[in-house]
Enzyme design. Sequence first.
Site, PDB file in Angstrom:
ATOM      1  N   SER A 161     -40.182 -25.034  21.038  1.00 11.71           N
ATOM      2  CA  SER A 161     -39.126 -26.057  20.491  1.00 11.71           C
ATOM      3  C   SER A 161     -37.885 -25.696  21.385  1.00 11.71           C
ATOM      4  CB  SER A 161     -38.641 -25.808  18.965  1.00 11.71           C
ATOM      5  OG  SER A 161     -39.720 -25.994  18.276  1.00 11.71           O
ATOM      6  N   HIS A 193     -45.240 -30.700  22.203  1.00 10.29           N
ATOM      7  CA  HIS A 193     -44.361 -30.252  20.979  1.00 10.29           C
ATOM      8  C   HIS A 193     -44.885 -31.062  19.868  1.00 10.29           C
ATOM      9  CE1 HIS A 193     -40.267 -30.040  19.390  1.00 10.29           C
ATOM     10  NE2 HIS A 193     -40.743 -29.002  18.936  1.00 10.29           N
ATOM     11  N   GLU A 224     -44.037 -34.556  21.442  1.00 11.94           N
ATOM     12  CA  GLU A 224     -43.202 -34.756  22.724  1.00 11.94           C
ATOM     13  C   GLU A 224     -44.088 -34.171  23.634  1.00 11.94           C
ATOM     14  OE1 GLU A 224     -38.707 -34.898  21.062  1.00 11.94           O
ATOM     15  OE2 GLU A 224     -39.635 -32.936  21.441  1.00 11.94           O
ATOM     16  N   ASN A 245     -34.684 -32.976  18.976  1.00  8.77           N
ATOM     17  CA  ASN A 245     -33.887 -31.835  18.694  1.00  8.77           C
ATOM     18  C   ASN A 245     -32.363 -31.833  19.428  1.00  8.77           C
ATOM     19  OD1 ASN A 245     -35.104 -30.534  16.760  1.00  8.77           O
ATOM     20  ND2 ASN A 245     -36.424 -29.192  18.121  1.00  8.77           N
TER      21      ASN A 245
HETATM   22  P1  NAI Z   1     -45.382 -18.702  12.722  1.00  7.83           P
HETATM   23  O1  NAI Z   1     -44.503 -17.503  12.598  1.00  7.83           O
HETATM   24  O2  NAI Z   1     -45.562 -19.465  11.386  1.00  7.83           O
HETATM   25  O3  NAI Z   1     -46.775 -18.376  13.499  1.00  7.83           O
HETATM   26  C1  NAI Z   1     -46.906 -17.623  14.800  1.00  7.83           C
HETATM   27  C2  NAI Z   1     -48.240 -16.859  14.618  1.00  7.83           C
HETATM   28  O4  NAI Z   1     -48.362 -16.460  16.046  1.00  7.83           O
HETATM   29  C3  NAI Z   1     -48.224 -15.785  13.604  1.00  7.83           C
HETATM   30  O5  NAI Z   1     -49.585 -16.206  12.869  1.00  7.83           O
HETATM   31  C4  NAI Z   1     -48.387 -14.535  14.446  1.00  7.83           C
HETATM   32  O6  NAI Z   1     -49.465 -13.755  13.870  1.00  7.83           O
HETATM   33  C5  NAI Z   1     -48.972 -15.162  15.858  1.00  7.83           C
HETATM   34  N1  NAI Z   1     -48.566 -14.492  16.970  1.00  7.83           N
HETATM   35  C6  NAI Z   1     -47.310 -13.694  17.232  1.00  7.83           C
HETATM   36  N2  NAI Z   1     -47.362 -13.091  18.297  1.00  7.83           N
HETATM   37  C7  NAI Z   1     -48.749 -13.355  18.924  1.00  7.83           C
HETATM   38  C8  NAI Z   1     -49.503 -12.910  19.980  1.00  7.83           C
HETATM   39  N3  NAI Z   1     -48.838 -12.312  21.136  1.00  7.83           N
HETATM   40  N4  NAI Z   1     -50.807 -13.369  20.236  1.00  7.83           N
HETATM   41  C9  NAI Z   1     -51.385 -14.122  19.237  1.00  7.83           C
HETATM   42  N5  NAI Z   1     -50.728 -14.459  18.166  1.00  7.83           N
HETATM   43  C10 NAI Z   1     -49.450 -14.267  18.064  1.00  7.83           C
HETATM   44  O7  NAI Z   1     -44.496 -19.870  13.753  1.00  7.83           O
HETATM   45  P2  NAI Z   1     -44.452 -21.422  13.848  1.00  7.83           P
HETATM   46  O8  NAI Z   1     -43.587 -21.735  12.966  1.00  7.83           O
HETATM   47  O9  NAI Z   1     -45.946 -21.857  13.763  1.00  7.83           O
HETATM   48  O10 NAI Z   1     -44.077 -21.348  15.445  1.00  7.83           O
HETATM   49  C11 NAI Z   1     -44.863 -21.250  16.451  1.00  7.83           C
HETATM   50  C12 NAI Z   1     -44.263 -21.877  17.750  1.00  7.83           C
HETATM   51  O11 NAI Z   1     -44.183 -23.269  17.532  1.00  7.83           O
HETATM   52  C13 NAI Z   1     -42.835 -21.550  18.130  1.00  7.83           C
HETATM   53  O12 NAI Z   1     -42.915 -21.659  19.718  1.00  7.83           O
HETATM   54  C14 NAI Z   1     -42.110 -22.425  17.561  1.00  7.83           C
HETATM   55  O13 NAI Z   1     -40.896 -22.563  18.219  1.00  7.83           O
HETATM   56  C15 NAI Z   1     -42.854 -23.707  17.700  1.00  7.83           C
HETATM   57  N6  NAI Z   1     -42.519 -24.759  16.719  1.00  7.83           N
HETATM   58  C16 NAI Z   1     -42.264 -24.719  15.400  1.00  7.83           C
HETATM   59  C17 NAI Z   1     -41.834 -25.655  14.539  1.00  7.83           C
HETATM   60  C18 NAI Z   1     -41.646 -25.314  13.174  1.00  7.83           C
HETATM   61  O14 NAI Z   1     -41.225 -26.369  12.390  1.00  7.83           O
HETATM   62  N7  NAI Z   1     -42.029 -24.291  12.775  1.00  7.83           N
HETATM   63  C19 NAI Z   1     -41.929 -26.969  15.098  1.00  7.83           C
HETATM   64  C20 NAI Z   1     -42.307 -27.180  16.398  1.00  7.83           C
HETATM   65  C21 NAI Z   1     -42.620 -26.199  17.307  1.00  7.83           C
END
Ligand code: NAI
Length: 384
Positions: free
Chosen positions: A116, A137, A149, A187
Amino acid sequence: MRVGIIGSGTMGSGIAQVAATAGCQVKLYDTNQAALDKAKDALEKILLRLIQKGRIDATEKARIQNQITYVDKLHDLADSNLTIEAIVENLDVKKQVFSELEGYVSSDCIIASNTSSLSIASIAAALNQPERCIGIHFFNPAPLMKLVEVIPAIQTSNEVLETAVQTITDWKKVVAVAKDTPGFIVNRVARPFYGESLRIYEEGMADFATIDWSLKTLGGFRMGPFELMDFIGNDVNYTVTETVFTAFYFDPRYKPAFTQKRFAEAGYLGRKSGRGYYDYSDNAIQPKPREDKLLAQQIFDRVLVMLINEAADALFLNIASAEDIDNAMTKGVNYPKGLLQWADDKGIGWCVKKMDELYAMYHEDRYRCSPLLRKMNQEQQTFF
Ligand code: NAI
């Protein structure tokens, strides 16, 4: 198509569902077994709910589930045509995973990030073939939100951009192509919805309930800004604002508000902590808005014109096309109308006049009118 998803958290598991529903073979990878189990259980629940609603049948549920394999080794993604990364928002960790991944996949595999806030150029730079890297995205929750996006980095090849746009369109999403700049489209353009509302509150013009009421009643927004910040979480929303502000070299238009900082510091995060701008405890008495039509109009006009100005400036700076900017706000954050269409409906002259009135009042750079609006007004043009 074989799709590898890296990270099975909120976003990764949602994207996996979207890709599997569209017929792709999906491998969902995470280093944390508990996260993989949770993703599998969550999908079971979501699909059962879709059956209850009559949206899918049991055969379709089984088909979607059979399309997804849960894996715990990055190497398992070796045969992917497309990988989408959704792990922690940390550049060093993402770079390390991307560079390892590149050693496993074939040279024509597209390597995408769901980031993001990081620049796609900085992530692409970790690869030997940076031209295969792109931003894809999604919005949360990925299966429900229509917008995606797509962000080519300066390194990205046209072929990779075209394939990414086609793939996401095939997944029945609405694509908005955005330049690799802070906040991409949504954003960035949405910032005044929160920022200007906080400023109006800080000036003592109105309280939270009155500002929310004004924007819902006159603007048709589904949630008022304070309700929405409470829903997103004041910690999360504040961090996005601060990140965008810093990334824009402290442009005053994106300046965060002390009010929100203090709410986040106090732990008044919103719904998730039971208290934010509103009290979410049982039997809490909700504040009543001041239903003053004149005041509501002033509040709505001020927030709307700041949003329009931001959207116009994004077009002026070639962040995206007019169609994509409007689609982004209606399909990504459910605005009742695209902001550039709203500008046409209000009149470009009205927008310029309102911005100039704000600037005359404050003499702050925050209220500078976009040169595009000014030029369009002189030439009597409209956006559509
Ligand atoms: P989250 O914390 O729910 O999930 C992240 C997952 O990645 C976890 O299950 C973790 O175990 C895993 N992980 C961490 N390091 C790792 C690695 N080195 N190798 C493999 N797995 C690994 O996070 P979320 O909210 O799903 O966000 C993920 C990405 O998406 C971020 O870059 C965030 O900026 C982006 N994003 C998030 C949004 C939201 O509303 N939560 C919306 C749009 C984008």
